[in-house]
Design an enzyme around this catalytic site. Sequence first.
Site, short mmCIF file in Angstrom:
data_model
loop_
_atom_site.label_atom_id
_atom_site.label_comp_id
_atom_site.label_asym_id
_atom_site.label_seq_id
_atom_site.Cartn_x
_atom_site.Cartn_y
_atom_site.Cartn_z
N HIS A 111 -25.25 3.21 16.33
CA HIS A 111 -25.62 4.45 15.64
C HIS A 111 -26.97 4.28 14.95
CE1 HIS A 111 -21.28 4.30 16.08
NE2 HIS A 111 -21.29 5.61 16.07
N GLY A 149 -15.33 1.89 8.53
CA GLY A 149 -15.43 2.43 9.89
C GLY A 149 -14.49 3.60 10.01
N ASN A 152 -26.22 15.52 5.83
CA ASN A 152 -27.22 15.74 6.89
C ASN A 152 -26.82 16.83 7.87
OD1 ASN A 152 -25.34 14.60 8.57
ND2 ASN A 152 -26.42 12.66 8.84
N HIS A 176 -26.89 10.51 16.47
CA HIS A 176 -25.76 9.88 15.76
C HIS A 176 -25.28 8.59 16.43
CE1 HIS A 176 -21.78 9.41 13.92
NE2 HIS A 176 -21.37 9.21 15.15
N SER A 200 12.15 5.19 -9.00
CA SER A 200 12.78 4.84 -7.73
C SER A 200 12.39 3.45 -7.24
CB SER A 200 12.40 5.85 -6.65
OG SER A 200 12.89 7.12 -6.97
N GLU A 226 -0.58 8.67 -1.61
CA GLU A 226 -0.29 7.41 -0.91
C GLU A 226 -1.50 6.88 -0.14
OE1 GLU A 226 1.57 10.13 -0.60
OE2 GLU A 226 3.50 9.65 -1.51
N PHE A 248 7.03 6.65 3.79
CA PHE A 248 5.66 7.08 3.51
C PHE A 248 4.63 5.97 3.78
CE2 PHE A 248 8.11 9.92 0.50
CZ PHE A 248 8.22 10.93 1.43
N HIS A 258 13.19 11.59 5.05
CA HIS A 258 12.92 10.46 4.16
C HIS A 258 13.45 9.13 4.71
CE1 HIS A 258 11.65 13.50 1.46
NE2 HIS A 258 11.63 12.73 0.38
N ARG A 277 17.69 1.32 -1.19
CA ARG A 277 18.04 2.21 -2.31
C ARG A 277 19.47 1.91 -2.76
NH1 ARG A 277 20.92 7.72 -2.50
NH2 ARG A 277 20.61 8.22 -4.67
C1 LIG Z 1 -10.99 8.29 10.55
C2 LIG Z 1 -12.09 8.40 11.55
N1 LIG Z 1 -12.08 9.40 12.43
C3 LIG Z 1 -13.03 9.48 13.37
C4 LIG Z 1 -14.02 8.55 13.45
C5 LIG Z 1 -15.07 8.62 14.55
N2 LIG Z 1 -16.36 9.02 13.97
C6 LIG Z 1 -17.30 8.13 13.70
S1 LIG Z 1 -18.61 8.82 12.93
C7 LIG Z 1 -17.91 10.34 12.98
C8 LIG Z 1 -18.52 11.56 12.37
C9 LIG Z 1 -19.91 11.43 12.16
O1 LIG Z 1 -20.37 12.39 11.26
P1 LIG Z 1 -20.89 11.96 9.84
O2 LIG Z 1 -19.79 11.37 9.08
O3 LIG Z 1 -21.59 13.11 9.28
O4 LIG Z 1 -21.91 10.80 10.14
P2 LIG Z 1 -23.39 10.95 10.68
O5 LIG Z 1 -23.36 11.81 11.91
O6 LIG Z 1 -24.16 11.58 9.59
O7 LIG Z 1 -23.78 9.57 10.97
C10 LIG Z 1 -16.68 10.30 13.62
C11 LIG Z 1 -15.82 11.48 13.85
C12 LIG Z 1 -14.01 7.51 12.51
N3 LIG Z 1 -14.93 6.56 12.49
N4 LIG Z 1 -13.05 7.47 11.56
#
Ligand SMILES: Cc1ncc(C[n+]2csc(CCOP(=O)(O)OP(=O)(O)O)c2C)c(N)n1
Length: 667
Positions: free
Chosen positions: A31, A119, A189, A263, A383, A410, A436, A472, A519
Amino acid sequence: MLRDDPKLIEKAVHTIQMLAVDGVEKANSGHPGTPMALAAITLEIWLRHLRYDPLDPSWPDRDRFVLSAGHASMLLYSMLHLSGFDLPMSELKSFRQWGSKTPGHPESHMTPGVEVTTGPLGQGIANAVGMAASIKMLGARFNDAAPLSTGRVFGICSDGDVMEGISAEAGSLAGHLGLDNLIFFYDDNSITIDGKTELAFSEDVGKRYEAYGWFVQHIDGHDHGQIREALDRAVANTGKPSMIVARTHIGIGSPKQDTSKAHGEPLGADAIKITKQKLGWPEETFHVPDDVRALFAERADEGRAAHDAWRMVLQGFQTRGDSLPALYAQLMSRAVPDNLFEELLKVVPTKDAATRVQSGIIEQRAAALVPSLVGGSADLNPSTKTFIEGSPAVTRGNFAGRNIHFGIREHAMGAFVNGMASSEGFIPFGSTFLVFSDYMRPSIRLAALSQVQSIFVYTHDSVYLGEDGPTHQPVEHFWALRVIPNLDFVRPCDALECAAAWTHALRRKHGPTALALSRQKLANLPRPAGFDPTSMLRGAYTIAEADGAPTLVIIATGSEVEVAVGAKKLLDAEGERVRVVSAPCLSQFLREDADYRDSVLPRGVPRVSVEIGVSAPWYSVVGDRGLVIGHDDFGASAPDKDLAKHFGFVPEAVATKIRAWRGQTRA
Ligand SMILES: Cc1ncc(C[n+]2csc(CCOP(=O)(O)OP(=O)(O)O)c2C)c(N)n1
């Protein structure tokens, strides 16, 4: 100060941008656009505020930097390299390659200076909330005596981070606690993967964070003056966490600027050429001008000096005549006494009770012996029984307590706990109902991946929770957790095993442990003559021995051990010689040597498993000729005794199933 030279700052921004671009290009994946957009902000944080010592990335009073938008990892790697951390240029050149310290997304156990593994969007900012709280909790214990824990947590989140629900939970909690040592930039952005954010996102993020109780500012994220002023205000601000909403341009300066193409794919040779020409940058890849290196070296010197000054403070503190230095040492090493298990065994209740109750009693003793132990529940203290007695709850005005009210959050609790475990001083736990754990699974997985000591306490661990019904009642959760690598899932059957479970969790430094507790009331089971309690720490052991060489082994966990022992009695009376093995922690058992495993589960002796949850994975334990007595459906709303009867988890029904199977296997 070299950093006061605007030309050099501009050059440093370009250096970071082009290192990221070159790294992604060489890897042919990654990226580039977001590191380009965030270079100015990150540089200002690192050069003017972030306190770090590259020679000692885990200096306890450092500031933390959390790149919640982990996909922009080349930004962080470039910063770590330039700042002098142990991340040589060869690592930037092997971005995303086998064996490198520069994986696709930052992994804290892989790379010096990476504070948390990010990530999965939303996790990093939620970790950062736990880190900021952790720093304050440590400070509340010592800072009156000496300023030992004064760190701030700086970070950057993206559109994806603030869209994810976990960041909302964590943001709400951070505002509630008034974590003014938490300073984040939101990279506004307007671009995500599918295109413009307006496709799916139209709220005013700044107003939302204001409503959470954050101090919110709006800036142009490429304007150094605005970034500096906003940072200064955020750092000086007290009583609230800070969110700086920064308008930026993804892929700034490249032909792909402001498009989703910037991106997640390399810019490509042509676009790189144009971009470098526009910036007046040499075509040479991974170029770092000498004066940029000097700029970062100057900052590293400041960091080392700050670290030295802190060491002096620590030395002075250590000469105190009171108990604080010893407490500090205990916390910083997350000390667990060698005789913890013996001590916990001393307080094991003899009265029968639910394992959540037994665990609660044992946890009190553990808390007395391990000052690092802190934590809380997601609004389920009555609990889960995890509240540490004699200590207050953490509040926005007082972080000296050991209990945290996470509220009904959670997802954020999981990430908060991981943030604390990734910071200094504490062994944190979070508790809720086992069902959960699904709401926490991403955090549990990250704890396991990043090898941190998070403890997850889950009560109401089976359909036997009864009347609350199938919404549950966990059934697939035992195995859903067991299959996570480096997570130890421990399901004790009685009070003695609860002592072993807490010992296991507190001793296990490089990975999380999940406890599953009942429980309903369970019997404290007798152990065979000559029983060695340490066998409980080996994951599985013989809890009821056969009279002579076993003809059959029943393996059970938690509440089903009692049922298995009952079935054994019935079968023994008919001529079987049944051994019952309690298996509170299968992953630990698999780590034991083959001789031990064979001694518990003798080869060639037929095996039966009994556990009120999904059955298929148990064949890996009993073998394809074995019998699995499980429950492959959801539960039902009814009293636990009725559920046991209807689902066949009573000794008679288990014995009947085993008898029928024995008839078949013998025929
Ligand atoms: C929980 C999760 N869902 C999906 C992704 C895949 N993913 C990586 S970056 C992104 C979105 C990118 O948009 P943004 O957060 O605005 O980052 P930018 O384009 O500005 O780098 C997605 C959906 C991920 N990394 N984590």
